[in-house]
Motif scaffolding. Structure first.
Motif, PDB file in Angstrom:
ATOM      1  N   VAL A 184       0.867  -1.194   0.000  1.00  0.00           N
ATOM      2  CA  VAL A 184       0.000   0.000   0.000  1.00  0.00           C
ATOM      3  C   VAL A 184       0.905   1.246   0.000  1.00  0.00           C
ATOM      4  O   VAL A 184       1.188   1.829   1.047  1.00  0.00           O
ATOM      5  CB  VAL A 184      -0.949   0.018   1.217  1.00  0.00           C
ATOM      6  CG1 VAL A 184      -1.931   1.185   1.104  1.00  0.00           C
ATOM      7  CG2 VAL A 184      -1.712  -1.289   1.335  1.00  0.00           C
ATOM      8  N   GLY A 196      -4.902   3.028   0.713  1.00  0.00           N
ATOM      9  CA  GLY A 196      -5.504   1.796   0.197  1.00  0.00           C
ATOM     10  C   GLY A 196      -6.543   2.097  -0.875  1.00  0.00           C
ATOM     11  O   GLY A 196      -6.576   1.460  -1.935  1.00  0.00           O
ATOM     12  N   HIS A 199      -4.857   3.180  -4.079  1.00  0.00           N
ATOM     13  CA  HIS A 199      -4.168   2.094  -4.789  1.00  0.00           C
ATOM     14  C   HIS A 199      -5.173   1.156  -5.462  1.00  0.00           C
ATOM     15  O   HIS A 199      -4.947   0.717  -6.592  1.00  0.00           O
ATOM     16  CB  HIS A 199      -3.281   1.342  -3.793  1.00  0.00           C
ATOM     17  CG  HIS A 199      -2.098   0.688  -4.457  1.00  0.00           C
ATOM     18  ND1 HIS A 199      -1.298   1.335  -5.368  1.00  0.00           N
ATOM     19  CD2 HIS A 199      -1.596  -0.576  -4.351  1.00  0.00           C
ATOM     20  CE1 HIS A 199      -0.352   0.501  -5.794  1.00  0.00           C
ATOM     21  NE2 HIS A 199      -0.524  -0.662  -5.197  1.00  0.00           N
ATOM     22  N   ARG A 200      -6.297   0.876  -4.776  1.00  0.00           N
ATOM     23  CA  ARG A 200      -7.324   0.004  -5.387  1.00  0.00           C
ATOM     24  C   ARG A 200      -7.926   0.653  -6.630  1.00  0.00           C
ATOM     25  O   ARG A 200      -8.323  -0.019  -7.559  1.00  0.00           O
ATOM     26  CB  ARG A 200      -8.431  -0.294  -4.355  1.00  0.00           C
ATOM     27  CG  ARG A 200      -8.015  -1.311  -3.305  1.00  0.00           C
ATOM     28  CD  ARG A 200      -9.207  -1.759  -2.472  1.00  0.00           C
ATOM     29  NE  ARG A 200      -9.786  -0.675  -1.685  1.00  0.00           N
ATOM     30  CZ  ARG A 200      -9.324  -0.269  -0.495  1.00  0.00           C
ATOM     31  NH1 ARG A 200      -8.274  -0.882   0.052  1.00  0.00           N
ATOM     32  NH2 ARG A 200      -9.909   0.710   0.162  1.00  0.00           N
ATOM     33  N   ARG A 201      -7.975   1.950  -6.630  1.00  0.00           N
ATOM     34  CA  ARG A 201      -8.551   2.666  -7.773  1.00  0.00           C
ATOM     35  C   ARG A 201      -7.777   2.377  -9.072  1.00  0.00           C
ATOM     36  O   ARG A 201      -8.366   2.320 -10.165  1.00  0.00           O
ATOM     37  CB  ARG A 201      -8.538   4.169  -7.454  1.00  0.00           C
ATOM     38  CG  ARG A 201      -9.085   5.056  -8.512  1.00  0.00           C
ATOM     39  CD  ARG A 201     -10.603   5.124  -8.475  1.00  0.00           C
ATOM     40  NE  ARG A 201     -11.085   5.935  -9.581  1.00  0.00           N
ATOM     41  CZ  ARG A 201     -11.295   7.250  -9.518  1.00  0.00           C
ATOM     42  NH1 ARG A 201     -11.092   7.891  -8.381  1.00  0.00           N
ATOM     43  NH2 ARG A 201     -11.721   7.916 -10.565  1.00  0.00           N
ATOM     44  N   THR A 203      -6.496  -0.412 -10.042  1.00  0.00           N
ATOM     45  CA  THR A 203      -7.007  -1.665 -10.606  1.00  0.00           C
ATOM     46  C   THR A 203      -8.371  -1.422 -11.248  1.00  0.00           C
ATOM     47  O   THR A 203      -8.648  -1.888 -12.355  1.00  0.00           O
ATOM     48  CB  THR A 203      -7.124  -2.727  -9.493  1.00  0.00           C
ATOM     49  OG1 THR A 203      -5.904  -2.733  -8.754  1.00  0.00           O
ATOM     50  CG2 THR A 203      -7.386  -4.105 -10.052  1.00  0.00           C
TER      51      THR A 203
END
Ligand SMILES: Cc1cc2nc3c(=O)[nH]c(=O)nc-3n(C[C@H](O)[C@H](O)[C@H](O)COP(=O)(O)OP(=O)(O)OC[C@H]3O[C@@H](n4cnc5c(N)ncnc54)[C@H](O)[C@@H]3O)c2cc1C
Length: 408
Positions: A184, A196, A199-201, A203
């Motif tokens: 992260v 978090g 970072h997920r964004r 993907t």
């Protein structure tokens, strides 16, 4: 020049980025009337860097759009811009400096505003011409030409510049892989919740995110083969961008014998260990701080503080540091030092994508980071700078207008 003259007559500013221009601006605003010379290793008029990883890469801004000041400003402010003039050495004891072409010049005060240079990718093949770094206009121009629809782009480093570059590349239709050994990234700077979500964004926007370090880069007829440490098959790419931080440009400070350690060490008023030398922006590290503030607003503020320091005037305490970053159509903003918080509370619903994390230490707010809730950060800055005591529910309860906390 062992005891500094009370009133400087000739100030040399080494470097011509934001911190340098801000210093010149502030010196004139404070009434400094003497000579002011700006030495720039780069050619052309000084420009702003944040657009390089945003609108410039997107092809929306040209160089003329990102000038720090129009050409006329230099004449109006009597700032002598020496573009393409790299300073090789400063000689604070004798009151001069030496340019790379051997020319010598006199100055009774020197401001080091030399910024930093991107860290090269420290692996075999890391110097391949298809490996890009991003700091200058020329870097951005070269990279923009490579971000073609369908191009395979690997971005190494998911910090601020790496993440912005990956976001632009995917928006331009590139096939993007974002590689970082940290699961992260940015958690220390903005807290785990915001980091978090950011970072997920990646993907969600179609970027392949890989948690690994880079082992080597090899050139093949079809492009690059990038081997990841402890990771199966190598990745194929047309272009690799390394966004793994900068090294402060401290060479001139070191040879002049100034106190240096992860930057030129500065005291209030941007004073260095030599009374006639000041340092501002990305190259400066405030004494007692572990990190340098490599952000736009810090560079601007440093210039203002240096002007006061040079003129021997009182320097107000610096407020909490602030920065922003744009990616995937969202804006990250952060203020304060999240790493020093002993707990974090949230305001807003993370499921909506727009929320704020507040970092507290005891009953004081010391940091905040937001995705797309700028108003929270605006209020948080004032609360932090005023040191208002509060409880976590004051921050988390959406019915409480954060601005009212300032009236306590
Ligand atoms: C791509 C990119 C995106 C960014 N985005 C954001 C953002 O979204 N938000 C944010 O808060 N910050 C952002 N930043 C950070 C911000 O731009 C920097 O903190 C700021 O530019 C620092 O200014 P500076 O004047 O200290 O250094 P610089 O802008 O690096 O300027 C230093 C200048 O000094 C010159 N120089 C160096 N050595 C010498 C020498 N010996 N003689 C003469 N000249 C010399 C260099 O060539 C350079 O022109 C970004 C930075 C980059 C690179």
């Amino acid at each position: 020049m062992s005891s500094p003259p009370s009133s400087p007559r000739r100030i040399a500013v080494v470097g011509a980025g934001l911190a340098a221009v801000s210093t010149c601006d502030a010196l004139r605003a404070q009434g400094y009337d003497g000579e002011l010379v700006l030495y720039s290793a780069e050619r052309g008029l000084p420009y702003d860097r944040p657009p390089l990883s945003k609108d410039v890469l997107l092809g929306k801004s040209r160089r003329a759009d990102i000038m720090l000041r129009p050409e006329q400003w230099y004449a109006d402010q009597r700032v002598q811009l020496r573009a393409g003039a790299r300073v090789a050495a400063i000689r604070p004891h004798s009151g001069g400096l030496e340019l790379a072409d051997g020319t010598v010049a006199a100055a009774d005060r020197v401001v080091l505003a030399t910024g930093g240079t991107p860290r090269p990718l420290p692996v075999p093949g890391g110097d391949d011409p298809a490996v890009h770094l991003l700091r200058t206009w020329e870097d951005a121009e070269r990279l923009r030409e490579r971000l073609l629809p369908g191009a395979r782009v690997i971005v190494v480093g998911a910090g601020l510049i790496g993440a912005e570059t990956a976001a632009v590349a995917v928006a331009l239709g590139c096939r993007v892989t974002l590689v970082d050994p940290v699961p992260v990234p940015l958690a220390a700077a903005v807290g785990g919740d915001i980091a978090g979500a950011l970072h997920r964004r990646h993907t969600a926007e179609g970027i392949e995110v890989v948690t690994a370090g880079v082992g080597s880069v090899e050139r093949h007829p079809g492009g690059l083969l990038v081997r990841l440490a402890g990771h199966g098959d190598p990745l194929a790419a047309d272009t690799l961008v390394a966004g793994i931080g900068i090294r402060p440009a401290t060479e001139t400070a070191e040879t002049a014998g100034l106190r240096v350690g992860n930057g030129v060490v500065v005291h209030p008023g941007q004073r260095t260990s030599h009374p006639n030398v000041f340092a501002v922006g990305d190259v400066a590290r405030p004494d007692g701080h572990r990190v340098r503030h490599e952000h736009w607003e810090a560079a601007q503020r440093d210039g203002e503080a240096a002007a006061l320091g040079i003129l021997g005037r009182p320097v107000p305490a610096a407020g909490a540091p602030w920065f922003w970053s744009d990616r995937h159509g969202s804006r990250l903003e952060a203020v304060g030092t999240m790493a020093d918080a002993d707990r974090t509370v949230l305001r807003g619903d993370p499921a909506t994508g727009a929320f704020t994390a507040f970092g507290l230490r005891g009953d004081h707010l010391i940091a905040a980071a937001t995705i797309d809730r700028a108003r929270d950060i605006k209020a948080a800055r004032r609360i932090i700078d005023r040191g208002v005591p509060l409880s976590p529910t004051d921050l988390t309860d959406e019915h409480t207008d954060l601005r009212t906390l300032l009236n306590r």
